[in-house]
Design a protein around this motif. Structure first.
Motif, PDB file in Angstrom:
ATOM      1  N   VAL A 118       0.876  -1.161   0.000  1.00  9.68           N
ATOM      2  CA  VAL A 118       0.000   0.000   0.000  1.00  9.68           C
ATOM      3  C   VAL A 118       0.915   1.213   0.000  1.00  9.68           C
ATOM      4  O   VAL A 118       1.894   1.266   0.759  1.00  9.68           O
ATOM      5  CB  VAL A 118      -1.004   0.005   1.178  1.00  9.68           C
ATOM      6  CG1 VAL A 118      -0.310   0.074   2.528  1.00  9.68           C
ATOM      7  CG2 VAL A 118      -2.007   1.137   1.024  1.00  9.68           C
ATOM      8  N   LEU A 119       0.641   2.118  -0.900  1.00  5.32           N
ATOM      9  CA  LEU A 119       1.385   3.372  -0.957  1.00  5.32           C
ATOM     10  C   LEU A 119       0.679   4.356  -0.038  1.00  5.32           C
ATOM     11  O   LEU A 119      -0.507   4.611  -0.193  1.00  5.32           O
ATOM     12  CB  LEU A 119       1.421   3.907  -2.392  1.00  5.32           C
ATOM     13  CG  LEU A 119       2.271   5.144  -2.603  1.00  5.32           C
ATOM     14  CD1 LEU A 119       3.747   4.790  -2.477  1.00  5.32           C
ATOM     15  CD2 LEU A 119       1.991   5.736  -3.978  1.00  5.32           C
ATOM     16  N   LYS A 120       1.416   4.859   0.945  1.00  7.00           N
ATOM     17  CA  LYS A 120       0.918   5.869   1.886  1.00  7.00           C
ATOM     18  C   LYS A 120       1.667   7.150   1.567  1.00  7.00           C
ATOM     19  O   LYS A 120       2.830   7.288   1.930  1.00  7.00           O
ATOM     20  CB  LYS A 120       1.168   5.415   3.318  1.00  7.00           C
ATOM     21  CG  LYS A 120       0.819   6.425   4.371  1.00  7.00           C
ATOM     22  CD  LYS A 120       1.237   5.909   5.747  1.00  7.00           C
ATOM     23  CE  LYS A 120       1.082   6.991   6.786  1.00  7.00           C
ATOM     24  NZ  LYS A 120       1.628   6.561   8.078  1.00  7.00           N
ATOM     25  N   VAL A 121       1.028   8.023   0.823  1.00  6.50           N
ATOM     26  CA  VAL A 121       1.642   9.235   0.283  1.00  6.50           C
ATOM     27  C   VAL A 121       2.798   8.780  -0.613  1.00  6.50           C
ATOM     28  O   VAL A 121       2.575   8.405  -1.740  1.00  6.50           O
ATOM     29  CB  VAL A 121       2.038  10.242   1.373  1.00  6.50           C
ATOM     30  CG1 VAL A 121       2.535  11.530   0.754  1.00  6.50           C
ATOM     31  CG2 VAL A 121       0.857  10.531   2.307  1.00  6.50           C
ATOM     32  N   GLU A 122       4.042   8.785  -0.140  1.00  7.78           N
ATOM     33  CA  GLU A 122       5.177   8.311  -0.944  1.00  7.78           C
ATOM     34  C   GLU A 122       5.859   7.089  -0.328  1.00  7.78           C
ATOM     35  O   GLU A 122       6.835   6.595  -0.872  1.00  7.78           O
ATOM     36  CB  GLU A 122       6.198   9.438  -1.145  1.00  7.78           C
ATOM     37  CG  GLU A 122       5.668  10.600  -1.961  1.00  7.78           C
ATOM     38  CD  GLU A 122       5.257  10.210  -3.379  1.00  7.78           C
ATOM     39  OE1 GLU A 122       5.914   9.353  -4.016  1.00  7.78           O
ATOM     40  OE2 GLU A 122       4.242  10.763  -3.852  1.00  7.78           O
ATOM     41  N   GLU A 123       5.348   6.592   0.801  1.00  8.42           N
ATOM     42  CA  GLU A 123       5.947   5.442   1.483  1.00  8.42           C
ATOM     43  C   GLU A 123       5.271   4.154   1.028  1.00  8.42           C
ATOM     44  O   GLU A 123       4.046   4.022   1.092  1.00  8.42           O
ATOM     45  CB  GLU A 123       5.778   5.612   3.005  1.00  8.42           C
ATOM     46  CG  GLU A 123       6.371   4.499   3.809  1.00  8.42           C
ATOM     47  CD  GLU A 123       6.108   4.655   5.303  1.00  8.42           C
ATOM     48  OE1 GLU A 123       6.628   3.838   6.065  1.00  8.42           O
ATOM     49  OE2 GLU A 123       5.363   5.580   5.710  1.00  8.42           O
ATOM     50  N   LYS A 124       6.047   3.179   0.577  1.00  8.73           N
ATOM     51  CA  LYS A 124       5.536   1.886   0.117  1.00  8.73           C
ATOM     52  C   LYS A 124       5.648   0.893   1.267  1.00  8.73           C
ATOM     53  O   LYS A 124       6.755   0.593   1.733  1.00  8.73           O
ATOM     54  CB  LYS A 124       6.375   1.432  -1.082  1.00  8.73           C
ATOM     55  CG  LYS A 124       5.767   0.356  -1.902  1.00  8.73           C
ATOM     56  CD  LYS A 124       6.635   0.147  -3.149  1.00  8.73           C
ATOM     57  CE  LYS A 124       6.147  -0.978  -3.987  1.00  8.73           C
ATOM     58  NZ  LYS A 124       7.037  -1.222  -5.135  1.00  8.73           N
ATOM     59  N   ILE A 125       4.492   0.394   1.751  1.00 12.36           N
ATOM     60  CA  ILE A 125       4.436  -0.470   2.930  1.00 12.36           C
ATOM     61  C   ILE A 125       3.967  -1.862   2.508  1.00 12.36           C
ATOM     62  O   ILE A 125       2.924  -1.997   1.856  1.00 12.36           O
ATOM     63  CB  ILE A 125       3.473   0.115   3.980  1.00 12.36           C
ATOM     64  CG1 ILE A 125       3.911   1.532   4.371  1.00 12.36           C
ATOM     65  CG2 ILE A 125       3.380  -0.802   5.198  1.00 12.36           C
ATOM     66  CD1 ILE A 125       2.867   2.312   5.140  1.00 12.36           C
ATOM     67  N   ALA A 126       4.716  -2.890   2.883  1.00 11.01           N
ATOM     68  CA  ALA A 126       4.343  -4.270   2.567  1.00 11.01           C
ATOM     69  C   ALA A 126       3.069  -4.659   3.328  1.00 11.01           C
ATOM     70  O   ALA A 126       2.920  -4.328   4.510  1.00 11.01           O
ATOM     71  CB  ALA A 126       5.489  -5.217   2.913  1.00 11.01           C
ATOM     72  N   ILE A 127       2.161  -5.346   2.626  1.00 10.55           N
ATOM     73  CA  ILE A 127       0.932  -5.859   3.243  1.00 10.55           C
ATOM     74  C   ILE A 127       0.738  -7.305   2.805  1.00 10.55           C
ATOM     75  O   ILE A 127       1.258  -7.726   1.761  1.00 10.55           O
ATOM     76  CB  ILE A 127      -0.306  -5.000   2.875  1.00 10.55           C
ATOM     77  CG1 ILE A 127      -0.454  -4.853   1.359  1.00 10.55           C
ATOM     78  CG2 ILE A 127      -0.233  -3.644   3.563  1.00 10.55           C
ATOM     79  CD1 ILE A 127      -1.699  -4.111   0.908  1.00 10.55           C
ATOM     80  N   GLU A 128      -0.020  -8.058   3.596  1.00  9.77           N
ATOM     81  CA  GLU A 128      -0.252  -9.472   3.285  1.00  9.77           C
ATOM     82  C   GLU A 128      -1.566  -9.931   3.889  1.00  9.77           C
ATOM     83  O   GLU A 128      -2.224  -9.183   4.631  1.00  9.77           O
ATOM     84  CB  GLU A 128       0.901 -10.313   3.818  1.00  9.77           C
ATOM     85  CG  GLU A 128       1.041 -10.277   5.325  1.00  9.77           C
ATOM     86  CD  GLU A 128       2.270 -10.994   5.830  1.00  9.77           C
ATOM     87  OE1 GLU A 128       3.093 -11.460   5.026  1.00  9.77           O
ATOM     88  OE2 GLU A 128       2.414 -11.093   7.062  1.00  9.77           O
ATOM     89  N   LYS A 129      -1.902 -11.183   3.572  1.00  6.79           N
ATOM     90  CA  LYS A 129      -3.132 -11.798   4.078  1.00  6.79           C
ATOM     91  C   LYS A 129      -3.285 -11.534   5.581  1.00  6.79           C
ATOM     92  O   LYS A 129      -2.327 -11.606   6.332  1.00  6.79           O
ATOM     93  CB  LYS A 129      -3.094 -13.307   3.819  1.00  6.79           C
ATOM     94  CG  LYS A 129      -4.326 -14.030   4.298  1.00  6.79           C
ATOM     95  CD  LYS A 129      -4.216 -15.508   4.046  1.00  6.79           C
ATOM     96  CE  LYS A 129      -5.521 -16.146   4.427  1.00  6.79           C
ATOM     97  NZ  LYS A 129      -5.451 -17.150   5.414  1.00  6.79           N
TER      98      LYS A 129
END
Length: 115
Positions: free
Chosen positions: A70-81
């Motif tokens: 998920v992109l939060k403004v310019e930060e790319k954060i890993a997400i999973e099940k």
């Protein structure tokens, strides 16, 4: 009370440059008698994504399968099940599936549901 099967919802295919590889299922909406919120299922193909966007409402997301970012403004954060995500109003965001794709449920106010 309303109980609905996924097979009762015709997916909207979203694939136009800003959006890639998405099947969008409007599962429970105002049309089903939901007075306040819409529940939608997104099936995102490997490396598919939503557009980078903002809107005036919050929304809640649960990742059902797969993984991505998920992109939060310019930060790319890993997400999973089994991750649960709150996107506040007016925050720039984007969902991006990983190499195996990703399925998620998203809940928005009815005003956020395409007509």
């Amino acid at each position: 009370m309303k109980i609905k099967k996924k097979s009762e919802s015709t997916p909207i295919i979203m694939n136009d440059g800003e959006i890639s590889g998405i099947k969008f299922f409007p599962m429970i909406t105002e049309k089903d008698g939901a007075p306040n919120f819409a529940m939608r299922l997104f099936e995102i193909e490997p490396l598919g994504h939503t557009p980078k966007h903002t809107h005036p409402w919050e929304h809640e997301v649960v990742i059902l399968s797969g993984s991505g970012y998920v992109l939060k403004v310019e930060e790319k954060i890993a997400i999973e099940k089994d991750d649960f995500i709150l996107v506040p109003p007016e925050m720039l965001h984007q969902f991006i599936a990983g190499k195996n794709g990703m399925n998620m449920v998203c809940v928005v106010p009815n005003e956020g549901q395409p007509k």
